[in-house]
Scaffold this motif. Structure first.
Motif, PDB file in Angstrom:
ATOM      1  N   HIS A  52       0.848  -1.192   0.000  1.00  0.00           N
ATOM      2  CA  HIS A  52       0.000   0.000   0.000  1.00  0.00           C
ATOM      3  C   HIS A  52       0.886   1.244   0.000  1.00  0.00           C
ATOM      4  O   HIS A  52       1.956   1.261   0.622  1.00  0.00           O
ATOM      5  CB  HIS A  52      -0.911  -0.012   1.236  1.00  0.00           C
ATOM      6  CG  HIS A  52      -2.063   0.926   1.130  1.00  0.00           C
ATOM      7  ND1 HIS A  52      -1.978   2.239   1.548  1.00  0.00           N
ATOM      8  CD2 HIS A  52      -3.317   0.767   0.631  1.00  0.00           C
ATOM      9  CE1 HIS A  52      -3.135   2.842   1.335  1.00  0.00           C
ATOM     10  NE2 HIS A  52      -3.964   1.971   0.771  1.00  0.00           N
ATOM     11  N   LYS A  53       0.459   2.290  -0.674  1.00  0.00           N
ATOM     12  CA  LYS A  53       1.295   3.478  -0.859  1.00  0.00           C
ATOM     13  C   LYS A  53       1.627   4.178   0.466  1.00  0.00           C
ATOM     14  O   LYS A  53       2.636   4.896   0.561  1.00  0.00           O
ATOM     15  CB  LYS A  53       0.622   4.454  -1.815  1.00  0.00           C
ATOM     16  CG  LYS A  53      -0.661   5.080  -1.313  1.00  0.00           C
ATOM     17  CD  LYS A  53      -1.256   6.021  -2.339  1.00  0.00           C
ATOM     18  CE  LYS A  53      -2.524   6.711  -1.814  1.00  0.00           C
ATOM     19  NZ  LYS A  53      -3.119   7.614  -2.827  1.00  0.00           N
ATOM     20  N   THR A  54       0.816   3.950   1.507  1.00  0.00           N
ATOM     21  CA  THR A  54       1.056   4.621   2.784  1.00  0.00           C
ATOM     22  C   THR A  54       2.315   4.129   3.494  1.00  0.00           C
ATOM     23  O   THR A  54       2.773   4.771   4.449  1.00  0.00           O
ATOM     24  CB  THR A  54      -0.147   4.425   3.734  1.00  0.00           C
ATOM     25  OG1 THR A  54      -0.406   3.024   3.885  1.00  0.00           O
ATOM     26  CG2 THR A  54      -1.387   5.126   3.199  1.00  0.00           C
ATOM     27  N   ILE A  55       2.888   2.994   3.072  1.00  0.00           N
ATOM     28  CA  ILE A  55       4.092   2.498   3.755  1.00  0.00           C
ATOM     29  C   ILE A  55       5.366   2.794   2.961  1.00  0.00           C
ATOM     30  O   ILE A  55       6.434   2.292   3.299  1.00  0.00           O
ATOM     31  CB  ILE A  55       3.991   0.983   4.067  1.00  0.00           C
ATOM     32  CG1 ILE A  55       3.974   0.140   2.794  1.00  0.00           C
ATOM     33  CG2 ILE A  55       2.784   0.666   4.921  1.00  0.00           C
ATOM     34  CD1 ILE A  55       4.179  -1.335   3.067  1.00  0.00           C
ATOM     35  N   LEU A  56       5.254   3.624   1.908  1.00  0.00           N
ATOM     36  CA  LEU A  56       6.441   3.968   1.116  1.00  0.00           C
ATOM     37  C   LEU A  56       7.525   4.624   1.969  1.00  0.00           C
ATOM     38  O   LEU A  56       8.720   4.371   1.792  1.00  0.00           O
ATOM     39  CB  LEU A  56       6.061   4.904  -0.038  1.00  0.00           C
ATOM     40  CG  LEU A  56       5.637   4.229  -1.356  1.00  0.00           C
ATOM     41  CD1 LEU A  56       5.232   5.276  -2.372  1.00  0.00           C
ATOM     42  CD2 LEU A  56       6.759   3.364  -1.911  1.00  0.00           C
ATOM     43  N   LYS A  57       7.100   5.479   2.884  1.00  0.00           N
ATOM     44  CA  LYS A  57       8.068   6.173   3.740  1.00  0.00           C
ATOM     45  C   LYS A  57       8.846   5.166   4.588  1.00  0.00           C
ATOM     46  O   LYS A  57      10.076   5.253   4.701  1.00  0.00           O
ATOM     47  CB  LYS A  57       7.330   7.174   4.627  1.00  0.00           C
ATOM     48  CG  LYS A  57       8.259   8.045   5.466  1.00  0.00           C
ATOM     49  CD  LYS A  57       7.452   9.073   6.245  1.00  0.00           C
ATOM     50  CE  LYS A  57       8.387   9.940   7.107  1.00  0.00           C
ATOM     51  NZ  LYS A  57       7.619  10.943   7.908  1.00  0.00           N
ATOM     52  N   ALA A  58       8.123   4.227   5.187  1.00  0.00           N
ATOM     53  CA  ALA A  58       8.778   3.188   5.992  1.00  0.00           C
ATOM     54  C   ALA A  58       9.677   2.322   5.121  1.00  0.00           C
ATOM     55  O   ALA A  58      10.761   1.894   5.545  1.00  0.00           O
ATOM     56  CB  ALA A  58       7.727   2.331   6.688  1.00  0.00           C
ATOM     57  N   PHE A  59       9.227   2.037   3.899  1.00  0.00           N
ATOM     58  CA  PHE A  59      10.012   1.257   2.926  1.00  0.00           C
ATOM     59  C   PHE A  59      11.338   1.971   2.662  1.00  0.00           C
ATOM     60  O   PHE A  59      12.412   1.360   2.673  1.00  0.00           O
ATOM     61  CB  PHE A  59       9.203   1.117   1.636  1.00  0.00           C
ATOM     62  CG  PHE A  59       9.787   0.156   0.633  1.00  0.00           C
ATOM     63  CD1 PHE A  59       9.224  -1.086   0.421  1.00  0.00           C
ATOM     64  CD2 PHE A  59      10.910   0.497  -0.130  1.00  0.00           C
ATOM     65  CE1 PHE A  59       9.742  -1.970  -0.521  1.00  0.00           C
ATOM     66  CE2 PHE A  59      11.444  -0.371  -1.062  1.00  0.00           C
ATOM     67  CZ  PHE A  59      10.858  -1.618  -1.251  1.00  0.00           C
ATOM     68  N   ASN A  60      11.276   3.280   2.456  1.00  0.00           N
ATOM     69  CA  ASN A  60      12.460   4.077   2.103  1.00  0.00           C
ATOM     70  C   ASN A  60      13.471   4.110   3.240  1.00  0.00           C
ATOM     71  O   ASN A  60      14.680   4.207   3.007  1.00  0.00           O
ATOM     72  CB  ASN A  60      12.026   5.495   1.732  1.00  0.00           C
ATOM     73  CG  ASN A  60      13.160   6.289   1.106  1.00  0.00           C
ATOM     74  OD1 ASN A  60      13.663   5.934   0.044  1.00  0.00           O
ATOM     75  ND2 ASN A  60      13.589   7.345   1.794  1.00  0.00           N
ATOM     76  N   LEU A  61      12.990   4.027   4.488  1.00  0.00           N
ATOM     77  CA  LEU A  61      13.897   4.033   5.640  1.00  0.00           C
ATOM     78  C   LEU A  61      14.737   2.757   5.703  1.00  0.00           C
ATOM     79  O   LEU A  61      15.846   2.760   6.232  1.00  0.00           O
ATOM     80  CB  LEU A  61      13.095   4.196   6.935  1.00  0.00           C
ATOM     81  CG  LEU A  61      12.447   5.565   7.168  1.00  0.00           C
ATOM     82  CD1 LEU A  61      11.571   5.524   8.410  1.00  0.00           C
ATOM     83  CD2 LEU A  61      13.516   6.652   7.289  1.00  0.00           C
ATOM     84  N   ILE A  62      14.198   1.677   5.147  1.00  0.00           N
ATOM     85  CA  ILE A  62      14.939   0.407   5.146  1.00  0.00           C
ATOM     86  C   ILE A  62      15.872   0.320   3.943  1.00  0.00           C
ATOM     87  O   ILE A  62      17.033  -0.079   4.050  1.00  0.00           O
ATOM     88  CB  ILE A  62      13.947  -0.785   5.140  1.00  0.00           C
ATOM     89  CG1 ILE A  62      13.082  -0.762   6.407  1.00  0.00           C
ATOM     90  CG2 ILE A  62      14.694  -2.113   5.053  1.00  0.00           C
ATOM     91  CD1 ILE A  62      11.930  -1.747   6.386  1.00  0.00           C
ATOM     92  N   GLU A  63      15.375   0.692   2.782  1.00  0.00           N
ATOM     93  CA  GLU A  63      16.168   0.660   1.532  1.00  0.00           C
ATOM     94  C   GLU A  63      15.664   1.772   0.630  1.00  0.00           C
ATOM     95  O   GLU A  63      14.455   1.955   0.471  1.00  0.00           O
ATOM     96  CB  GLU A  63      15.991  -0.697   0.853  1.00  0.00           C
ATOM     97  CG  GLU A  63      16.975  -0.974  -0.256  1.00  0.00           C
ATOM     98  CD  GLU A  63      18.334  -1.445   0.252  1.00  0.00           C
ATOM     99  OE1 GLU A  63      19.322  -0.751  -0.051  1.00  0.00           O
ATOM    100  OE2 GLU A  63      18.408  -2.476   0.940  1.00  0.00           O
TER     101      GLU A  63
END
Length: 878
Positions: A441-452
């Motif tokens: 879901h697009k709302t977790i892109l920020k969290a995704f970016n923090l990992i990679e």
């Protein structure tokens, strides 16, 4: 000992269950085999390295995947060295070191490079490899067996087999190969021990039932109707009846006795069919088989299973002997194909495969998943970590619009995702991961970016819902995406993860999983147990974690047992132990521990599901049940359960089925005799005055015999034949135990071991060995089951005899268990202990003419139970 292996030493204290297993290691390895069952979380790899260290020989460790192969080296360096300093290892089977870590596939590829296999054997001799460690050997593909079996047969090795689940549900030949390679199971680390030590979390299995869709119900009903019509037509088909009557087995049984002996089931099917048609079976035919003129043979009903046996032989196994009827057989074959009964050289009137495919992949299970996930989310809220595993991706449903979701007619990753996207309230926490498809879901892109960094990936909005993004990789590998998704799941950004079992099953680790939905209908005990193992691992961050494991089942309302989907689920539960779901807390491996009614009707489904959801929410109760059950035992023990097979409920049937004639005498017979006595005196007192007391007594005796003689005779006959079943089972168990002791199979002190037999509330009988170790319990339980099950083809038969029995024409037939039947001397020892515990008997060798004749007669006596489960081996924590 190899010098480099001497430097290895385990750097931590052993868990109690690990220490207990290692304590018995020297005894078990005496036959050069050490075969251990160790569930996920038990430190199986660490135990394997300790065994390598103790054996002290150059070793080849074989694993099913590269990931697991690498874990072996990592565990060795982390747990057995001070600072990862062990260098005498190799990952290349062609260049072995003191310890070589490889995959089964690489060994097989290496094996194929040798034209002369003697060079292959010489290679291992040259490098002095003396220990083979087989990790999860149940993964071996058929072609991989050869390189290992050949190696074992041509050179002596220590064989160490480590597995979470032996392949019990594989074919008999595969199971035989597995145990030939690994040896018999020496020891097992029990799940209750792991829960007790908090290495596994408290957990429970739940089953959510669904009803078939209308189309599926219509398909099932129509299929059953066609089968019933065919059977009815067959029973009145003069051509077919005449054809069967002319069969050599029925027409000239005395000429084909040897064939009859080797295929008693086929002959039984012929007799049962003709009897169902109203054909009188001549006594002379039965006398040829050893039945006396006075014996009454009652044939069972012609069930569909008997038709399967009949036609499987006519169309496949016996066809070459019926060449003159080929044109007629061809017409029968076409008729059976038309109603989908004969496919791939297999006759199946029950429709197991056809109907199972329909029900196992029923779209009704999609609604079940919505109910489960919704309930779990309401219960756990932000703490939910739910994984849904299934078999196929089904990309064709990726573009299905929201208003057409209910038209989806197959279960798979995308159908599950589409249903959850549409009907689950917190769709922002939903994600998909498979080998070829990742959706977030697009709302977790920020969290995704923090990992990679997101620049390494592509994100394409879904056509049907732009809030969801298809994730592609620009520079990173597939594994890096999976690792990112796993971290997002562990952190709680993703709460519901849908994936394929092959990707998220073995080797994938996310300790936070607290709800697992097994929407997989393809696979074995092995794969289902491995997937289940994902949810029962402890979570270091949540010490009070509980794991809910959800199983889905679609009912077939046209049969009493719920159908094949439920039946397969019942059998899968035999592969793992768990805690009961009723008022009494106990641990065992059966489906019955969930406390469902024996017959699950469609009308009960909604009520059962509501109760299940309610139980699943009460996670503290799951912890409490484990705590209560664990203190009741110290080890897993095999028990033999003998089923009550009566048509009537146990309480109404017990004096008939279990022949409790003492109860019959004391209560029913005594009461009726008392009434008879009083009534007779009141009505006939005048005889005593008019004709004398002697005449009165004679009249009383004659009236008594007329009224009760037959009942008394029948009761006595039944008691002579069967006696008290629970007491008789105990005597059989004692004969087995005494034989095991005399033959040296049991090493435990004799004073500490005894047999127990008891009846439980539903009429079943439980028999087990008290005081023996797991290996001894297994030997005892297997031997008892072989005696109780319908007779197949044992080398020796025991026939219970006595002068009184011979006069009344009463015979009982029992198989001599395989463990005693391999040699005549062993069979005679068993016969001796049978005589001591159960009375006079005769022993017959069934490979000679007289014995084969008796074997056929014995199998016909057991024909009623040919397709019934008479007994079952249950694993219980005691």
């Amino acid at each position: 000992m190899n010098e480099s292996l001497g430097y290895l030493e385990f750097n931590f204290p052993w868990r109690s269950y690990q220490a207990k297993l290692l304590k018995n290691f020297d005894n078990h390895i005496s036959d050069n085999h050490f075969h251990v069952i160790a569930p996920p979380g038990s430190g199986k790899t660490i135990l394997g390295i300790e065994i390598i260290r103790r054996l002290g020989e150059k070793t080849l460790v074989l694993a099913p995947t590269l990931t697991i192969r690498n874990q072996w080296e990592d565990r060795l360096q982390s747990f057995f060295t001070k600072s990862k300093t062990f260098e005498s290892y190799s990952f290349n089977v062609k260049s072995p070191s003191d310890i070589t870590f490889a995959t089964y596939q690489s060994l097989h590829a290496f094996y194929k490079t040798f034209e002369d296999k003697n060079d292959y054997y010489a290679f291992f001799k040259k490098h002095n490899i003396k220990t083979l460690v087989l990790d999860e050997a149940h993964h071996l593909k058929n072609e991989w067996w050869n390189c290992l079996i050949d190696l074992k047969n041509n050179r002596s090795f220590f064989i160490v087999g480590l597995t979470a689940t032996p392949p019990y549900d594989s074919s008999r030949s595969e199971v035989s190969k597995y145990f030939t390679l690994c040896g018999e199971i020496d020891d097992e680390i029990a799940v209750p021990d792991l829960v007790k030590e908090t290495d596994l979390c408290a957990h429970q299995d739940f089953v959510y039932f669904s009803k078939p869709e209308d189309l599926e119900i219509n398909f099932i009903v129509e299929y059953r109707r066609k089968i019933a019509d065919f059977k009815d037509k067959l029973l009145h088909d003069d051509v077919f009846i005449s054809f069967i009557k002319q069969h050599r087995f029925f027409n000239q049984p005395e000429v084909y006795l040897e064939e009859l002996y080797s295929n008693a089931e086929y002959f039984s099917a012929i007799l049962i069919f003709l009897n169902a048609c109203g054909i009188t079976i001549e006594r002379t035919k039965l006398e040829i088989l050893g039945f006396n003129k006075e014996e009454t043979i009652t044939f069972p009903t012609l069930e569909l299973e008997w038709l399967e046996v009949l036609f499987q032989n006519l169309l496949i196994h016996d066809r070459e002997q019926l060449l003159e009827n080929e044109s007629y057989l061809l017409s029968l074959e076409k008729e059976l194909r038309k109603i989908h009964v004969f496919e791939k050289r297999k006759v199946n009137f029950i429709g197991e495969d056809l109907l199972y495919k329909s029900l196992a992949s029923s779209p009704s299970k999609l609604k079940s998943i919505i109910s489960i996930v919704t309930s779990e989310y309401k219960s756990l809220d932000n703490d939910l970590r739910c994984v849904v595993l299934t078999d196929y991706i089904r990309k064709e449903f990726l573009t299905t619009e929201a208003n057409k979701i209910k038209t989806i007619n197959k279960i798979g990753v995308i159908p599950i995702f589409q249903y959850l996207r549409t009907y689950f309230s917190n769709k922002e926490s939903l994600a998909v991961v498979s080998g070829s498809l990742v959706i977030i879901h697009k709302t977790i892109l920020k969290a995704f970016n923090l990992i990679e960094h997101c620049d390494y990936f592509s994100f394409t909005p879904l056509q049907v819902d732009s809030e969801f993004l298809l994730v592609g990789s620009k520079k990173k590998t597939k594994n890096s995406i999976i690792n990112i998704i796993t971290k997002l799941f562990e952190n709680g950004d993703i709460k519901v993860l849908v994936g394929t079992k092959s990707l998220l099953g073995e080797g994938w680790d996310a300790p936070s999983i607290n709800s697992l939905v097994l929407a997989s209908f393809i696979g074995s005990f092995v794969s289902s147990n491995q997937m289940r193992g994902r949810a029962i691992r402890k979570d270091p961050d949540k010490l009070n974690k509980t794991g809910n494991i959800w199983h889905l089942a679609c009912l077939d309302s046209t049969v009493s047992n719920g159908g094949r989907d439920v039946d397969i689920l019942r059998r899968r539960f035999e592969a793992f132990v768990g805690v009961s779901n009723g008022n009494q807390s106990y641990i065992e491996n059966s489906f019955e521990r969930l406390q469902f009614p024996e017959r699950i009707l469609e009308d009960h489904v909604e009520t059962l599901n509501l109760q299940t959801l309610s139980h699943a929410k009460n996670r503290n109760s799951i912890i409490k049940k484990w705590d209560e059950a664990i203190v009741k035992g110290t080890q897993l023990t095999k028990e033999t359960k003998i089923y009550h097979l009566g048509e009537l409920p146990y309480k109404k049937q017990k004096q008939i089925y279990y022949f409790d004639v003492v109860w019959f005498f004391v209560v029913e017979l005594s009461f009726t005799i008392l009434l008879f006595y009083l009534e007779f005196i009141l009505k006939n007192i005048h005889i005593a005055f008019s004709r004398g007391v002697t005449y009165f007594l004679y009249t009383f005796l004659i009236a008594f015999i007329i009224s009760f003689g037959y009942k008394l005779y029948k009761a006595v006959m039944l008691y002579i034949r069967y006696g008290y079943l629970d007491r008789k089972i105990k005597k059989i168990g004692q004969a087995i135990l005494d034989t095991l002791f005399e033959l040296g199979f049991i090493m435990t002190n004799k004073s500490l071991v005894n047999v127990e037999s008891r009846r439980i509330n539903n009429g079943d009988i439980i028999c087990d060995l008290i005081g023996g170790n797991p290996f001894e319990n297994s030997l005892f339980s297997t031997a008892l089951s072989e005696i109780l099950e319908p007779i197949k083809s044992p080398r020796y038969l025991i026939v219970k005899t006595s002068l009184f029995r011979r006069r009344l024409n009463i015979e009982n037939f029992y198989s001599v268990p395989e463990i005693f039947g391999d040699k005549k001397t062993n069979a005679l020892i068993f016969q001796k202990h049978w005589r001591i515990n159960l009375g006079r008997n005769k022993l017959f060798y069934t490979r000679h003419l007289e014995g084969r004749k008796l074997l056929l007669k014995a199998r016909l006596f057991h024909v009623y139970n040919a397709f019934k489960k008479v007994s079952k081996q249950v694993i219980v924590w005691k």
